[in-house]
Design a protein around this motif. Structure first.
Motif, PDB file in Angstrom:
ATOM      1  N   UNK A  89     -15.836   1.890  -3.328  1.00 54.97           N
ATOM      2  CA  UNK A  89     -14.582   1.184  -3.049  1.00 54.97           C
ATOM      3  C   UNK A  89     -13.926   1.640  -1.760  1.00 54.97           C
ATOM      4  N   UNK A  90     -14.261   2.830  -1.306  1.00 52.67           N
ATOM      5  CA  UNK A  90     -13.534   3.446  -0.199  1.00 52.67           C
ATOM      6  C   UNK A  90     -13.769   2.740   1.121  1.00 52.67           C
ATOM      7  N   UNK A  91     -14.974   2.240   1.348  1.00 52.53           N
ATOM      8  CA  UNK A  91     -15.276   1.575   2.615  1.00 52.53           C
ATOM      9  C   UNK A  91     -15.163   2.530   3.784  1.00 52.53           C
ATOM     10  N   UNK A  92     -14.427   2.127   4.811  1.00 57.37           N
ATOM     11  CA  UNK A  92     -14.276   2.935   6.023  1.00 57.37           C
ATOM     12  C   UNK A  92     -13.029   3.826   5.990  1.00 57.37           C
ATOM     13  N   UNK A  93     -12.324   3.828   4.878  1.00 57.65           N
ATOM     14  CA  UNK A  93     -11.125   4.649   4.768  1.00 57.65           C
ATOM     15  C   UNK A  93     -11.481   6.133   4.697  1.00 57.65           C
ATOM     16  N   UNK A  94     -10.598   6.965   5.217  1.00 58.14           N
ATOM     17  CA  UNK A  94     -10.753   8.401   5.001  1.00 58.14           C
ATOM     18  C   UNK A  94     -10.381   8.693   3.549  1.00 58.14           C
ATOM     19  N   UNK A  95     -10.695   9.908   3.097  1.00 53.54           N
ATOM     20  CA  UNK A  95     -10.372  10.258   1.718  1.00 53.54           C
ATOM     21  C   UNK A  95      -8.868  10.258   1.494  1.00 53.54           C
ATOM     22  N   UNK A  96      -8.114  10.718   2.474  1.00 55.24           N
ATOM     23  CA  UNK A  96      -6.656  10.714   2.349  1.00 55.24           C
ATOM     24  C   UNK A  96      -6.131   9.288   2.232  1.00 55.24           C
ATOM     25  N   UNK A  97      -6.665   8.386   3.063  1.00 53.70           N
ATOM     26  CA  UNK A  97      -6.248   6.988   3.000  1.00 53.70           C
ATOM     27  C   UNK A  97      -6.623   6.363   1.662  1.00 53.70           C
ATOM     28  N   UNK A  98      -7.796   6.710   1.160  1.00 52.67           N
ATOM     29  CA  UNK A  98      -8.240   6.156  -0.119  1.00 52.67           C
ATOM     30  C   UNK A  98      -7.302   6.567  -1.252  1.00 52.67           C
ATOM     31  N   UNK A  99      -6.944   7.853  -1.297  1.00 54.53           N
ATOM     32  CA  UNK A  99      -6.056   8.339  -2.352  1.00 54.53           C
ATOM     33  C   UNK A  99      -4.690   7.669  -2.243  1.00 54.53           C
ATOM     34  N   UNK A 100      -4.202   7.473  -1.027  1.00 54.51           N
ATOM     35  CA  UNK A 100      -2.877   6.914  -0.826  1.00 54.51           C
ATOM     36  C   UNK A 100      -2.836   5.397  -1.049  1.00 54.51           C
ATOM     37  N   UNK A 101      -3.946   4.707  -0.753  1.00 50.73           N
ATOM     38  CA  UNK A 101      -3.927   3.244  -0.789  1.00 50.73           C
ATOM     39  C   UNK A 101      -4.594   2.628  -2.004  1.00 50.73           C
ATOM     40  N   UNK A 102      -5.332   3.410  -2.779  1.00 51.93           N
ATOM     41  CA  UNK A 102      -6.054   2.853  -3.921  1.00 51.93           C
ATOM     42  C   UNK A 102      -5.074   2.254  -4.929  1.00 51.93           C
ATOM     43  N   UNK A 103      -5.363   1.047  -5.380  1.00 48.79           N
ATOM     44  CA  UNK A 103      -4.504   0.382  -6.355  1.00 48.79           C
ATOM     45  C   UNK A 103      -4.896   0.741  -7.788  1.00 48.79           C
TER      46      UNK A 103
END
Length: 319
Positions: A140-154
C-alpha cells in the motif's frame, strides 16, 4: 476487514506477542528482572491491542442502519485510538513505574541466562512479526516514505502494528542492554534504567498513535491523488463543464464520501443534467472505487459561488 486492513500482519503480531509474553513472565519469575516484567506487560498489552484491532475490523463490517446511515467504518478508528491509550497506560506508564522502583531498590539478577535466552527468542519472534507488517505495508505504501505512510494511511491497523513491532524491537534491545550491564557490573540499577527507557519509548509511540488516530476520528479528506482523479472524472466537457467546489470525507478506511457542486450550462434540460450526474457518478466510482457515497449538486457557474466553495470556513454549497 479488507486485505488493506492488514489482517495477516495483526494475526502474526498477536501470535508472536502471546508467545513472547509467556516467555518473558517465566524469565521474570526465575530472574527477578524488572526489564523482563516490563517487557512481559508490554507484550501482553500488545496482544490485547491486536485483539482490539481485530474486534474493530469485525464491528466495522456491520451494515448501515437508519440510526447510522453511513455505516460503521469508523469503528476501526475508534479501536485504533483505544490501542494508543492501552499502550500508554498499561505499557508505558507501568514500565516507567517499575523502572523507578528498581532504581530506588536495585538488586542483582538471579539466573541471568533466563532473561538473556528469552530476549533473544523475543527478538527473533518480533522480527518475524515486523517483517510481515513491512511486507503488508509495502503493498500500500507505494513511493511514500515510512513516515509519510504512517501519517497518511487511512487504515489504522498497519501503522499501529508497524509502530508496535518497531517499539517492541527497540525495547528488546534496551532490555538486553539493561540486563547485560546488570550482569557485567552486578548493579541492578542498570536493569531499572533499561526499564525506564522502555517506558519512555512506549509513551512516545502511544502519543504518536493517539495523534494520528485522532485525526482520522475527526474526519480526513481523500488524498491529493484521489481528489485529482475525482475532479477529472466529474467533468465530461459537455454537460458538466467544471467543479465549482468539492468536499471529500473518509467514512472509513475503504469508504469515501464525495460531495460536489458541479457547473452545468444554463440551457441544459433537467433530463440532460440528471443523465450527466449519473454518468459522472459512474466515472468517479471507476476512477476511485472507494468512493461509495456521492452527492453531486448541479448549479450555474458564477464567480461568487466559486469563491465561496474554496473557503472551507464557509458553508459548503452556499451561494
Amino acid at each position: 476487514m479488507s486485505a488493506s486492513g492488514g489482517t495477516k500482519a495483526i494475526v502474526a503480531a498477536l501470535g508472536a506477542n502471546l508467545a513472547i509474553a509467556a516467555a518473558k513472565f517465566v524469565a521474570f519469575a526465575f530472574s527477578g528482572s524488572s526489564s523482563m516484567l516490563a517487557e512481559g506487560v508490554h507484550s501482553l498489552a500488545d496482544s490485547g491491542n491486536q485483539g482490539l484491532l481485530l474486534l474493530g475490523g469485525k464491528k466495522a463490517q456491520r451494515a448501515a442502519t437508519a440510526e447510522h446511515p453511513f455505516g460503521y467504518g469508523r469503528e476501526r478508528y475508534i479501536y485504533g485510538f483505544l490501542v494508543s491509550i492501552v499502550l500508554f497506560t498499561i505499557g508505558g506508564v507501568f514500565a516507567l513505574y517499575e523502572g523507578y522502583e528498581k532504581i530506588h531498590a536495585p538488586h542483582p539478577l538471579e539466573d541471568w541466562y533466563w532473561p538473556i535466552g528469552v530476549l533473544v527468542f523475543a527478538v527473533i519472534a518480533e522480527g518475524f512479526s515486523f517483517r510481515t507488517a513491512i511486507k503488508e505495508s509495502n503493498e500500500l505504501r507505494g513511493k511514500q516514505t515510512w513516515t509519510q505512510f504512517v501519517r497518511r494511511a487511512k487504515a489504522p491497523e498497519l501503522p499501529v502494528v508497524l509502530l508496535e513491532d518497531f517499539g517492541a524491537l527497540v525495547g528488546l534491545v534496551l532490555a538486553l542492554g539493561g540486563v547485560g550491564l546488570t550482569i557485567a557490573t552486578g548493579d541492578g540499577i542498570w536493569d531499572g534504567i533499561g526499564t525506564m527507557c522502555i517506558g519512555a519509548l512506549l509513551v512516545l509511540i502511544a502519543l504518536v498513535l493517539a495523534a494520528e488516530t485522532k485525526s482520522l476520528l475527526l474526519g480526513e479528506a481523500a488524498g491529493p491523488e484521489q481528489v485529482a482523479k475525482i475532479r477529472e472524472a466529474v467533468v465530461d466537457g459537455d454537460v458538466v463543464t467544471g467543479v465549482i467546489h468539492m468536499r471529500t470525507l473518509h467514512l472509513g478506511p475503504e469508504e469515501l464520501l464525495v460531495a460536489a457542486k458541479i457547473a452545468v450550462r444554463h440551457d441544459d434540460t433537467a433530463t440532460q443534467v440528471a443523465r450527466a450526474i449519473d454518468a459522472a457518478e459512474a466515472r468517479i466510482r471507476a476512477a476511485v472505487p472507494i468512493a461509495r457515497v456521492i452527492y453531486l449538486e448541479p448549479d450555474i457557474y458564477n464567480e461568487a459561488t466559486a469563491a465561496a466553495g474554496t473557503d472551507p470556513s464557509k458553508t459548503p454549497g452556499g451561494n
